[in-house]
Design a protein around this motif. Structure first.
Motif, PDB file in Angstrom:
ATOM      1  N   LEU A 119       0.834  -1.193   0.000  1.00 56.66           N
ATOM      2  CA  LEU A 119       0.000   0.000   0.000  1.00 56.66           C
ATOM      3  C   LEU A 119       0.874   1.250   0.000  1.00 56.66           C
ATOM      4  O   LEU A 119       1.884   1.316   0.704  1.00 56.66           O
ATOM      5  N   LEU A 120       0.452   2.261  -0.790  1.00 55.86           N
ATOM      6  CA  LEU A 120       1.225   3.485  -0.964  1.00 55.86           C
ATOM      7  C   LEU A 120       0.336   4.686  -0.632  1.00 55.86           C
ATOM      8  O   LEU A 120      -0.300   5.274  -1.508  1.00 55.86           O
ATOM      9  N   PRO A 121       0.291   5.095   0.635  1.00 53.86           N
ATOM     10  CA  PRO A 121      -0.585   6.201   1.025  1.00 53.86           C
ATOM     11  C   PRO A 121       0.008   7.589   0.829  1.00 53.86           C
ATOM     12  O   PRO A 121      -0.704   8.588   0.966  1.00 53.86           O
ATOM     13  N   ASP A 122       1.303   7.677   0.525  1.00 56.13           N
ATOM     14  CA  ASP A 122       1.950   8.979   0.358  1.00 56.13           C
ATOM     15  C   ASP A 122       1.831   9.439  -1.099  1.00 56.13           C
ATOM     16  O   ASP A 122       2.190   8.702  -2.027  1.00 56.13           O
ATOM     17  N   TYR A 123       1.353  10.655  -1.317  1.00 50.87           N
ATOM     18  CA  TYR A 123       1.030  11.143  -2.660  1.00 50.87           C
ATOM     19  C   TYR A 123       2.261  11.148  -3.574  1.00 50.87           C
ATOM     20  O   TYR A 123       2.279  10.522  -4.633  1.00 50.87           O
ATOM     21  N   ARG A 124       3.287  11.860  -3.168  1.00 54.19           N
ATOM     22  CA  ARG A 124       4.493  11.921  -3.997  1.00 54.19           C
ATOM     23  C   ARG A 124       5.252  10.597  -3.962  1.00 54.19           C
ATOM     24  O   ARG A 124       5.902  10.219  -4.945  1.00 54.19           O
ATOM     25  N   GLY A 125       5.154   9.887  -2.834  1.00 55.05           N
ATOM     26  CA  GLY A 125       5.838   8.605  -2.741  1.00 55.05           C
ATOM     27  C   GLY A 125       5.304   7.594  -3.730  1.00 55.05           C
ATOM     28  O   GLY A 125       6.070   6.801  -4.310  1.00 55.05           O
ATOM     29  N   SER A 126       3.998   7.579  -3.958  1.00 53.58           N
ATOM     30  CA  SER A 126       3.423   6.640  -4.918  1.00 53.58           C
ATOM     31  C   SER A 126       3.856   6.983  -6.339  1.00 53.58           C
ATOM     32  O   SER A 126       4.107   6.090  -7.159  1.00 53.58           O
ATOM     33  N   ILE A 127       3.958   8.281  -6.650  1.00 56.92           N
ATOM     34  CA  ILE A 127       4.418   8.691  -7.975  1.00 56.92           C
ATOM     35  C   ILE A 127       5.865   8.260  -8.187  1.00 56.92           C
ATOM     36  O   ILE A 127       6.235   7.750  -9.257  1.00 56.92           O
ATOM     37  N   GLN A 128       6.688   8.413  -7.163  1.00 57.07           N
ATOM     38  CA  GLN A 128       8.074   7.981  -7.287  1.00 57.07           C
ATOM     39  C   GLN A 128       8.158   6.463  -7.431  1.00 57.07           C
ATOM     40  O   GLN A 128       8.994   5.946  -8.187  1.00 57.07           O
TER      41      GLN A 128
END
Length: 485
Positions: A119-128
């Protein structure tokens, strides 16, 4: 009688005839609430009502698009025969096999094992994370988003696409045609992708002079990335800065909170199958070599079973509506729903009210603020009935728009993807959800929900009934618009 009297009689007869014809035509294969709303609109504001019905009264895509969907679905049904054995049905709750069969019959894709997910709840983290996955691509990358904008936030993905194309990787990109007009740098984004070497196509373009007319507010709302058929991403997030470049959003300090999911395993080929269908619908190019059979291999009991469920107006059924309603009805102990826009079909509302009345632990996470006036007030009109049934409602605080879309059922079933719990997503939008059976994954989803609950304010019935009369009026009036579909 005077000429004026005869004219008045003629107009009255014509009005009655229009109402009768509308009642017979509109009622066919349409929910009664929707049919009554449209008929009343035509009776009381006939010219405007007829115009709007002609524009947005048909909730299905043109026949040629539905035929393409049916063709691809038949291919995937054939290619995935027997894969229902490549999972762990002996570990499922007794009601889950019927859910798996429902999804298979409607969406053509099986439940398969040997999957892992993060799961990727961080906005910029998921894009990276998506950019990092694209950087390891060796053969192909498929990207499909409702909204796709080249800006400072999404630049890592655009740059990764450029590097992939330089390595000789085939990159194909889809985004919703009409949605792109609402955001800056529309032409610059598509031009940049093509200059980098990616193939770009708009989804659901309006082409009224090429026999491609359809209801103009139908949208492809899906979000996905596939890398070499082995890594996939799904969830709620669009590729755009978290305030969506809206002047009012920036003035209000609004920003969107999302939940994406990185997946590895056989279910990635099902995510790919959804992209393949959408690419075929827009280009007539059927990418079957890349979308071939799903191979599971030896089953690992520590990995999760997962099944993709595509839905939308290209299908004959409201696939996600049926899935959501059936899951809620079959839950035994607990239901948690996160949806930024809760304007449900009456089936969903009744299922949740019934679940609360059965004594289940039912909770709904929504946003305390919204970027859409009509939807915001319409959804609030459903709260009182839920609260009276014992459903707990949590409002995530401003200035955040809680845009995640997921459900957890009991202790081991989860659903995550692009679909809101509103009539647009349940009927009018192309959506995709992933149903998972795995206790560990459900536990991780519950940790996300725990964080929502900790940050949110609970709405209590007594306080809710005391809200200002003006708000109640707006809530009830906006609810009336939800059935005009």
């Amino acid at each position: 009688m005077s000429t004026g009297d005869w004219i008045a009689i003629a107009i009255s007869v014509l009005h009655a005839a229009i109402a009768l014809v509308a009642a017979v035509y509109i009622a066919g294969n349409r929910k009664p609430s929707s049919a009554i709303a449209w008929i009343m609109a035509i009776v009381f504001i006939p010219y405007i009502g007829i115009l709007f019905f002609l524009l947005i009264g048909n909730w299905r895509l043109p026949q040629h698009r539905r035929d393409k969907q049916a063709h691809v679905s038949s291919i995937f049904l054939e290619r995935t025969q027997g894969l229902h054995l490549a999972s762990h049905p002996d570990k499922w709750p007794d009601w889950l096999p019927t859910m798996v069969a429902l999804n298979r019959n409607l969406g053509a894709l099986p439940m398969v094992g040997n999957n892992t997910a993060e799961l990727l709840p961080d906005y910029r983290g998921s894009i990276q994370a998506m950019a990092d996955a694209i950087d390891v691509a060796e053969h192909y990358v498929y990207i499909e988003f409702f909204i796709l904008v080249d800006d400072e936030t999404t630049r890592p993905i655009i740059d990764a696409v450029g590097r992939a194309c330089q390595r000789g990787v085939k990159v194909k990109v889809l985004s919703d045609h009409i949605a792109q007009f609402s955001y800056p740098n529309r032409k610059g984004t598509t031009q940049q992708l093509r200059e980098l070497g990616a193939e770009y196509l708009p989804m659901l373009p309006l082409k009224p002079f090429q026999k491609h007319w359809r209801r103009p507010d139908l949208r492809n709302h899906r979000k996905l990335v596939v890398v070499d058929g082995t890594i996939g991403f799904i969830g709620s997030q669009n590729l755009i800065v978290d305030h969506y470049h809206g002047k009012k959003n920036i003035q209000r300090g609004l920003h969107w909170k999302e939940l994406m999911c990185r997946v590895e395993g056989p279910v990635v080929r099902e995510i790919e199958a959804i992209f393949v269908t959408d690419w075929y619908s827009e280009s007539d190019e059927l990418l079957l070599p890349e979308a071939g059979s799903v191979h599971v291999g030896a089953l690992d009991p520590t990995k999760m079973d997962a099944q993709m469920v595509p839905s939308g107006p290209s299908f004959d059924n409201d696939n996600n509506l049926k899935l959501f309603a059936a899951l809620i009805q079959n839950a035994r102990t607990r239901i948690s729903i996160t949806s930024p826009y809760y304007v449900p079909d009456e089936t969903i509302q009744m299922a949740l009210v019934t679940a609360g009345s059965r004594g289940l632990d039912v909770e709904l996470f929504v946003s305390a603020v919204s970027d859409q006036f009509m939807v915001y007030h319409a959804q609030r009109s459903y709260y009182e009935e839920l609260l009276r049934a014992g459903v707990k409602i949590y409002a995530y605080p401003a200035p955040t728009i809680l845009h995640s879309k997921h459900l957890t059922i009991d202790d081991d079933v989860s659903v995550i993807g692009s679909s809101n719990m509103d009539i647009r997503s349940l009927t009018l939008h192309m959506e995709m959800m992933m149903m998972v059976h795995d206790r560990g994954f459900c536990d991780r989803m519950r940790l996300v929900e725990d964080a929502y609950r900790e940050a949110s304010s609970q709405i209590h019935l007594a306080e809710w009934l005391q809200r200002p009369t003006r708000e109640k009026v707006f809530d009830n009036l906006m609810r009336l618009t939800s059935s005009l579909q």
